[in-house]
Write a protein that holds these residues in place. Structure first.
Motif, PDB file in Angstrom:
ATOM      1  N   LEU A 110       1.590  -2.488  -9.064  1.00 43.80           N
ATOM      2  CA  LEU A 110       0.607  -1.697  -8.335  1.00 43.80           C
ATOM      3  C   LEU A 110      -0.360  -1.031  -9.304  1.00 43.80           C
ATOM      4  CD1 LEU A 110       2.909   0.114  -5.719  1.00 43.80           C
ATOM      5  CD2 LEU A 110       1.807  -2.119  -5.529  1.00 43.80           C
ATOM      6  N   PHE A 111      -1.552  -0.733  -8.800  1.00 42.99           N
ATOM      7  CA  PHE A 111      -2.515   0.023  -9.587  1.00 42.99           C
ATOM      8  C   PHE A 111      -3.123   1.114  -8.710  1.00 42.99           C
ATOM      9  CE2 PHE A 111      -4.880  -3.479  -7.682  1.00 42.99           C
ATOM     10  CZ  PHE A 111      -6.002  -2.849  -7.159  1.00 42.99           C
ATOM     11  N   SER A 154       5.943  16.499  -3.817  1.00 44.61           N
ATOM     12  CA  SER A 154       5.271  16.150  -5.059  1.00 44.61           C
ATOM     13  C   SER A 154       6.100  15.125  -5.840  1.00 44.61           C
ATOM     14  CB  SER A 154       5.069  17.401  -5.915  1.00 44.61           C
ATOM     15  OG  SER A 154       4.438  17.080  -7.132  1.00 44.61           O
ATOM     16  N   GLY A 155       5.429  14.067  -6.319  1.00 46.52           N
ATOM     17  CA  GLY A 155       6.109  13.018  -7.083  1.00 46.52           C
ATOM     18  C   GLY A 155       6.722  11.931  -6.228  1.00 46.52           C
ATOM     19  N   LYS A 156       6.657  12.087  -4.911  1.00 46.46           N
ATOM     20  CA  LYS A 156       7.234  11.093  -4.000  1.00 46.46           C
ATOM     21  C   LYS A 156       6.121  10.263  -3.355  1.00 46.46           C
ATOM     22  CE  LYS A 156      11.388  12.582  -4.750  1.00 46.46           C
ATOM     23  NZ  LYS A 156      12.360  11.766  -5.516  1.00 46.46           N
ATOM     24  N   TYR A 157       6.516   9.137  -2.761  1.00 43.17           N
ATOM     25  CA  TYR A 157       5.538   8.263  -2.126  1.00 43.17           C
ATOM     26  C   TYR A 157       6.072   7.751  -0.795  1.00 43.17           C
ATOM     27  CZ  TYR A 157       8.398   4.244  -3.495  1.00 43.17           C
ATOM     28  OH  TYR A 157       9.435   3.346  -3.625  1.00 43.17           O
ATOM     29  N   LYS A 158       5.162   7.201  -0.015  1.00 40.69           N
ATOM     30  CA  LYS A 158       5.572   6.498   1.204  1.00 40.69           C
ATOM     31  C   LYS A 158       4.755   5.219   1.328  1.00 40.69           C
ATOM     32  CE  LYS A 158       2.515   8.443   4.775  1.00 40.69           C
ATOM     33  NZ  LYS A 158       2.493   9.014   6.148  1.00 40.69           N
ATOM     34  N   LEU A 159       5.395   4.178   1.864  1.00 41.87           N
ATOM     35  CA  LEU A 159       4.713   2.919   2.109  1.00 41.87           C
ATOM     36  C   LEU A 159       3.817   3.063   3.327  1.00 41.87           C
ATOM     37  CD1 LEU A 159       7.681   0.443   1.536  1.00 41.87           C
ATOM     38  CD2 LEU A 159       5.749   0.863   0.000  1.00 41.87           C
ATOM     39  N   LEU A 160       2.630   2.475   3.260  1.00 42.48           N
ATOM     40  CA  LEU A 160       1.670   2.576   4.353  1.00 42.48           C
ATOM     41  C   LEU A 160       1.670   1.294   5.186  1.00 42.48           C
ATOM     42  CD1 LEU A 160      -1.326   4.142   2.375  1.00 42.48           C
ATOM     43  CD2 LEU A 160       0.415   5.331   3.726  1.00 42.48           C
ATOM     44  N   ASN A 161       1.536   1.471   6.494  1.00 42.55           N
ATOM     45  CA  ASN A 161       1.410   0.317   7.387  1.00 42.55           C
ATOM     46  C   ASN A 161      -0.058   0.186   7.815  1.00 42.55           C
ATOM     47  OD1 ASN A 161       0.968   2.206   9.505  1.00 42.55           O
ATOM     48  ND2 ASN A 161       3.163   2.356   9.887  1.00 42.55           N
ATOM     49  N   GLU A 194      -3.719  17.438  -8.450  1.00 44.12           N
ATOM     50  CA  GLU A 194      -2.557  16.849  -7.783  1.00 44.12           C
ATOM     51  C   GLU A 194      -2.943  16.316  -6.407  1.00 44.12           C
ATOM     52  OE1 GLU A 194       0.329  19.899  -6.484  1.00 44.12           O
ATOM     53  OE2 GLU A 194      -1.189  21.382  -7.014  1.00 44.12           O
ATOM     54  N   GLY A 195      -1.984  15.650  -5.772  1.00 41.76           N
ATOM     55  CA  GLY A 195      -2.184  15.272  -4.382  1.00 41.76           C
ATOM     56  C   GLY A 195      -2.284  13.791  -4.100  1.00 41.76           C
ATOM     57  N   ALA A 196      -2.960  13.471  -2.994  1.00 38.10           N
ATOM     58  CA  ALA A 196      -2.976  12.129  -2.424  1.00 38.10           C
ATOM     59  C   ALA A 196      -3.619  11.108  -3.354  1.00 38.10           C
ATOM     60  CB  ALA A 196      -3.709  12.153  -1.081  1.00 38.10           C
ATOM     61  N   LEU A 197      -2.863  10.055  -3.643  1.00 42.11           N
ATOM     62  CA  LEU A 197      -3.356   8.948  -4.454  1.00 42.11           C
ATOM     63  C   LEU A 197      -2.786   7.653  -3.879  1.00 42.11           C
ATOM     64  CD1 LEU A 197      -4.908   8.039  -7.037  1.00 42.11           C
ATOM     65  CD2 LEU A 197      -2.698   8.117  -8.216  1.00 42.11           C
ATOM     66  N   ILE A 198      -3.657   6.727  -3.573  1.00 39.39           N
ATOM     67  CA  ILE A 198      -3.217   5.427  -3.058  1.00 39.39           C
ATOM     68  C   ILE A 198      -3.010   4.462  -4.218  1.00 39.39           C
ATOM     69  CG2 ILE A 198      -3.892   3.421  -1.682  1.00 39.39           C
ATOM     70  CD1 ILE A 198      -5.344   5.329   0.197  1.00 39.39           C
ATOM     71  N   LEU A 199      -1.918   3.728  -4.164  1.00 40.38           N
ATOM     72  CA  LEU A 199      -1.665   2.638  -5.113  1.00 40.38           C
ATOM     73  C   LEU A 199      -1.463   1.362  -4.319  1.00 40.38           C
ATOM     74  CD1 LEU A 199       0.079   5.346  -6.323  1.00 40.38           C
ATOM     75  CD2 LEU A 199       0.092   3.800  -8.270  1.00 40.38           C
ATOM     76  N   THR A 200      -1.904   0.243  -4.874  1.00 39.93           N
ATOM     77  CA  THR A 200      -1.821  -1.022  -4.156  1.00 39.93           C
ATOM     78  C   THR A 200      -1.863  -2.182  -5.140  1.00 39.93           C
ATOM     79  OG1 THR A 200      -2.823  -2.312  -2.352  1.00 39.93           O
ATOM     80  CG2 THR A 200      -4.329  -1.226  -3.862  1.00 39.93           C
ATOM     81  N   ASN A 201      -1.671  -3.390  -4.619  1.00 31.79           N
ATOM     82  CA  ASN A 201      -1.907  -4.605  -5.394  1.00 31.79           C
ATOM     83  C   ASN A 201      -2.994  -5.442  -4.724  1.00 31.79           C
ATOM     84  OD1 ASN A 201      -0.508  -5.427  -3.154  1.00 31.79           O
ATOM     85  ND2 ASN A 201       1.098  -6.525  -4.238  1.00 31.79           N
ATOM     86  N   ASP A 202      -3.747  -4.827  -3.814  1.00 31.33           N
ATOM     87  CA  ASP A 202      -4.803  -5.477  -3.051  1.00 31.33           C
ATOM     88  C   ASP A 202      -6.161  -5.040  -3.609  1.00 31.33           C
ATOM     89  OD1 ASP A 202      -6.636  -6.409  -1.215  1.00 31.33           O
ATOM     90  OD2 ASP A 202      -5.505  -5.788   0.549  1.00 31.33           O
ATOM     91  N   GLY A 203      -6.736  -5.880  -4.463  1.00 34.58           N
ATOM     92  CA  GLY A 203      -7.990  -5.527  -5.114  1.00 34.58           C
ATOM     93  C   GLY A 203      -9.159  -5.392  -4.150  1.00 34.58           C
ATOM     94  N   TYR A 251       0.860  -1.191   0.000  1.00 32.82           N
ATOM     95  CA  TYR A 251       0.000   0.000   0.000  1.00 32.82           C
ATOM     96  C   TYR A 251       0.894   1.237   0.000  1.00 32.82           C
ATOM     97  CZ  TYR A 251      -2.969  -3.714   1.864  1.00 32.82           C
ATOM     98  OH  TYR A 251      -3.612  -4.909   2.068  1.00 32.82           O
ATOM     99  N   VAL A 252       0.631   2.123  -0.934  1.00 29.71           N
ATOM    100  CA  VAL A 252       1.481   3.301  -1.127  1.00 29.71           C
ATOM    101  C   VAL A 252       0.634   4.555  -1.173  1.00 29.71           C
ATOM    102  CG1 VAL A 252       2.839   4.480  -2.909  1.00 29.71           C
ATOM    103  CG2 VAL A 252       3.397   2.136  -2.297  1.00 29.71           C
ATOM    104  N   LEU A 253       1.104   5.611  -0.526  1.00 32.48           N
ATOM    105  CA  LEU A 253       0.489   6.937  -0.659  1.00 32.48           C
ATOM    106  C   LEU A 253       1.431   7.783  -1.499  1.00 32.48           C
ATOM    107  CD1 LEU A 253      -1.764   8.952   0.112  1.00 32.48           C
ATOM    108  CD2 LEU A 253      -0.333   9.635   2.054  1.00 32.48           C
ATOM    109  N   LEU A 254       0.934   8.203  -2.651  1.00 34.06           N
ATOM    110  CA  LEU A 254       1.716   9.006  -3.591  1.00 34.06           C
ATOM    111  C   LEU A 254       1.199  10.431  -3.615  1.00 34.06           C
ATOM    112  CD1 LEU A 254       3.692   9.196  -6.144  1.00 34.06           C
ATOM    113  CD2 LEU A 254       1.649   8.672  -7.497  1.00 34.06           C
ATOM    114  N   ASN A 255       2.100  11.390  -3.687  1.00 32.57           N
ATOM    115  CA  ASN A 255       1.709  12.780  -3.930  1.00 32.57           C
ATOM    116  C   ASN A 255       1.798  13.005  -5.440  1.00 32.57           C
ATOM    117  OD1 ASN A 255       1.201  15.497  -4.037  1.00 32.57           O
ATOM    118  ND2 ASN A 255       2.730  16.082  -2.509  1.00 32.57           N
ATOM    119  N   LYS A 256       0.672  12.793  -6.107  1.00 36.82           N
ATOM    120  CA  LYS A 256       0.640  12.858  -7.576  1.00 36.82           C
ATOM    121  C   LYS A 256       0.825  14.296  -8.072  1.00 36.82           C
ATOM    122  CE  LYS A 256      -2.733  12.701 -11.341  1.00 36.82           C
ATOM    123  NZ  LYS A 256      -2.541  14.137 -11.625  1.00 36.82           N
ATOM    124  N   PRO A 257       1.758  14.515  -8.984  1.00 38.34           N
ATOM    125  CA  PRO A 257       1.889  15.837  -9.598  1.00 38.34           C
ATOM    126  C   PRO A 257       0.824  16.011 -10.690  1.00 38.34           C
ATOM    127  CG  PRO A 257       3.926  14.515  -9.785  1.00 38.34           C
ATOM    128  CD  PRO A 257       2.813  13.587  -9.425  1.00 38.34           C
TER     129      PRO A 257
END
Length: 238
Positions: A100-101, A222-229, A111-120, A67-73
Motif C-alpha cells: 500500500l501507499f 490513533s495508529g489503527k486502521y479500518k478497511l474501506l468498502n 495527525e488524523g485521517a490518511l487513506i492508503l491503497t494500492n489503486d493508483g 483501501y484503508v483509512l488510517l488514523n495517523k499519529p
C-alpha cells in the motif's frame, strides 16, 4: 502483444504510487525497463513482455484493490521510506499483505485521517484538483480569532503568490488562550492550514484531519486502521 501504456500509468496499476508520484519515481532513476534505468516520462511499455522494476524489484499490476483509512499519529512520515530513519505510515498496516501507499500526505506533526491503497487511479482521483475532494481538519490555534479573521480565511487569502480557494470554517470552542476551529478545504498545498492561520496571527498548536468528504474518522483509535468498502469510498466524493 498487449496495448502499450505509459510507464507511470503502469506503476500506478501496480500499486506503487499515484500516477503523479510515479512520475517523480521515474525521474529519480528508481525505475528500470528491461534492466535499463528509464527516466523518460513519455516512454510506453508492453505490460506483458517488458520487465519493469522498481528499486530493483519486479512489479506487476495488482489484481485486488485495497483501501484503508488510517488514523495517523504524529511523528510518522507519510512516505514509503525515510532516509532519516523516522517511522513511516506503512509500518502501521504491515499486517496487510498487499503493498500500500499513502494517498497524498500529512505532515510529520499532523495527525488524523490518511487513506492508503494500492489503486493508483483512485489515488489520482482523490488528489487531482478537478475533483475538489474536501478534507476537514480540527485545528487548535493560539488566541481567539474573531469573525472577521475567519471570514477572511473562508474567502481566500494570498499565500506565496497564489490565492487560496474558498474554505468552510466553524469555531467549535473557545478555551483559555486558545480556540478549537474546524476548517474544510479541497486544496492540498504543503502545510496550507498552518500557513493560513499563521497569516491571521493565530498559529496552529495541534492539527488533526478528521474527514475526507463525508468519510469521518469517528472513534478510530490513533495508529489503527479500518478497511474501506465501496459505500465508504462513495462518501469521499460527495
Amino acid at each position: 502483444m498487449s496495448e502499450p501504456v505509459r510507464l507511470q500509468k503502469f506503476l500506478a496499476q501496480c500499486g506503487i504510487a499515484s500516477r503523479r508520484k510515479a512520475e517523480g519515481l521515474i525521474l529519480s532513476g528508481r525505475v528500470s525497463v528491461n534492466s535499463k534505468t528509464e527516466t523518460n516520462l513519455g516512454v510506453k511499455i508492453d505490460p506483458e513482455n517488458d520487465s519493469i522494476r522498481f528499486d530493483g524489484k519486479i512489479v506487476k499490476p495488482e489484481k485486488d484493490h485495497i483501501y484503508v483509512l488510517l488514523n495517523k499519529p504524529t511523528g510518522y512520515v507519510t512516505s514509503l521510506s525515510d532516509p532519516q530513519g523516522r517511522p513511516i505510515v506503512t509500518s502501521l498496516v504491515k499486517d496487510i499483505p498487499e503493498r500500500l501507499f499513502p494517498v497524498g500526505r500529512l505532515d510529520l506533526d499532523t495527525e488524523g485521517a490518511l487513506i492508503l491503497t494500492n489503486d493508483g487511479d483512485f489515488a489520482q482521483k482523490v488528489q487531482h484538483p478537478s475533483h475538489e475532494t474536501n478534507k476537514t481538519y480540527e485545528a487548535l490555534v493560539s488566541g481567539h480569532p474573531g469573525k472577521a479573521k475567519l471570514n477572511l480565511l473562508e474567502q481566500g487569502i494570498l499565500l506565496e503568490g497564489q490565492e487560496t480557494a474558498p474554505a468552510s470554517i466553524k469555531l467549535l470552542k473557545r478555551l483559555r488562550g486558545q480556540s478549537l476551529v474546524q476548517i474544510t478545504i479541497h486544496e492540498g498545498r504543503k502545510r496550507q492550514v498552518r500557513k493560513m492561520f499563521d497569516f491571521i496571527g493565530n498559529p496552529v498548536i495541534r492539527l488533526k484531519r478528521i474527514a475526507y468528504g463525508r468519510l469521518f474518522l469517528k472513534n478510530l483509535p490513533s495508529g489503527k486502521y479500518k478497511l474501506l468498502n465501496h459505500k465508504d469510498l462513495k462518501k469521499i466524493f460527495l
